[in-house]
Design an enzyme around this catalytic site. Structure first.
Site, PDB file in Angstrom:
ATOM      1  N   GLU A   1       0.885  -1.350   0.308  1.00 35.76           N
ATOM      2  CA  GLU A   1      -0.114   0.069   0.239  1.00 35.76           C
ATOM      3  C   GLU A   1       0.664   1.369  -0.179  1.00 35.76           C
ATOM      4  OE1 GLU A   1      -3.360   0.336  -0.542  1.00 35.76           O
ATOM      5  OE2 GLU A   1      -4.173  -1.111  -0.071  1.00 35.76           O
TER       6      GLU A   1
ATOM      7  N   SER B   1      -1.981   6.075  -5.857  1.00 34.04           N
ATOM      8  CA  SER B   1      -3.856   6.160  -6.254  1.00 34.04           C
ATOM      9  C   SER B   1      -4.365   8.053  -5.892  1.00 34.04           C
ATOM     10  CB  SER B   1      -4.887   5.706  -6.766  1.00 34.04           C
ATOM     11  OG  SER B   1      -4.379   4.890  -4.939  1.00 34.04           O
TER      12      SER B   1
END
Length: 302
Positions: free
Chosen positions: A179, A205
């Site tokens: 992540e 993202s």
């Protein structure tokens, strides 16, 4: 990696989509409207421009290779076809966060769960839980890289053998690598972007964290060490206080597979000790950047 069902997930269950026992659904492409496609297009173009020179090349190449460069929400079957040809992985549509054991089962079988729904236009810069853009754009491009793909497969297989009481340790490892991981940039010029590149899905993202993670003076950037990561809390509500920097995806493969399998065969020694705070810097750490701590919250580590 999921911990529990959320209100958003319950909303998806109530929407009438047929959800299988493994939490997968058929991608309901007919439910995407013009706004959903516009949001995908805007986010994709913005992030790819922002990540040029900041993200690792494997991510940039992977996003293009699997066909994410379209002006609409991608067809999951088409992405899977390209991904299968590259590394034997495919993606499966899910309504949202899935239980940990089911998530591990998917990874162990080279399937990556991707949330089907898109965020709203007013959520471009922040969303509390993963949506289609985070899952598909953030996670899937690197699955076209053979070494990274094998690392995630190894993580799924190793995680299935871990006791439930060790799940927080697994979560820390996934958080600080898959992540929010950074990797060393061997070609970086002195002083350029802290000498690191982005690979973590939560960073690539996010517009804000893409800039913060490699350019801000506030966070720590420390050399990756498996035991250190397993014993370190993290943040879910703000940018990270600390980023761990890997040397290569080969190092990640070792950590996510044989590394955790060996460390967590008996998790008690790691569970029994008090974990480090998210912003701690230890005398034993290899420090690439010691953060100024600007903007840090005093509590809230998980």
């Amino acid at each position: 990696m999921a911990i529990a069902a959320t209100a958003k997930l319950q909303e998806q269950f109530d929407a009438g989509l047929e959800t299988r026992a493994d939490f997968t659904i058929d991608q309901p492409r007919e439910r995407y409207g013009a706004v959903d496609h516009a949001v995908w297009d805007q986010l994709y173009r913005r992030q790819m421009a922002l990540l040029d020179g900041r993200a690792c090349e494997a991510f940039i190449e992977g996003a293009q290779r699997i066909g994410l460069n379209v002006a609409h929400v991608p067809d999951f079957d088409a992405v899977s076809e390209r991904l299968m040809a590259a590394t034997g992985w495919r993606i499966v549509a899910v309504p949202g966060l899935v239980p940990d054991r089911i998530f591990f089962e998917h990874l162990a079988n080279r399937r990556f769960p991707v949330t089907w729904w898109m965020r709203r236009p007013d959520q471009l810069d922040y969303l509390q839980e993963p949506d289609c853009f985070h899952d598909l754009f953030g996670h899937v491009p690197l699955l076209a890289d053979p070494v990274f793909a094998d690392a995630i497969h190894a993580y799924g297989r190793a995680a299935l053998a871990v006791e439930d009481r060790a799940l927080p340790l697994l979560a820390r490892l996934y958080w600080y690598t898959v992540e929010f991981g950074l990797m060393r940039d061997a070609d970086a010029k002195p002083g350029a972007a802290q000498g690191v590149k982005i690979y973590g899905a939560g960073i690539v993202s996010s517009k804000g964290e893409s800039l913060y993670s490699v350019e801000s003076a506030a966070p720590n950037r420390l050399a990756f060490d498996l035991d250190r990561v397993l014993r370190t809390r993290y943040r879910i509500d703000t940018f990270q206080k600390t980023y761990f920097v890997i040397d290569s995806f080969a190092q990640l493969f070792d950590a996510l597979g044989a590394g955790i399998a060996a460390r967590l065969a008996d998790p008690e020694p790691l569970i029994a000790v008090e974990p480090h705070g998210a912003g701690d810097v230890l005398a034993s750490d290899t420090v690439y950047t010691r953060g100024t701590r600007e903007g840090w919250l005093a509590d809230g580590d998980v």
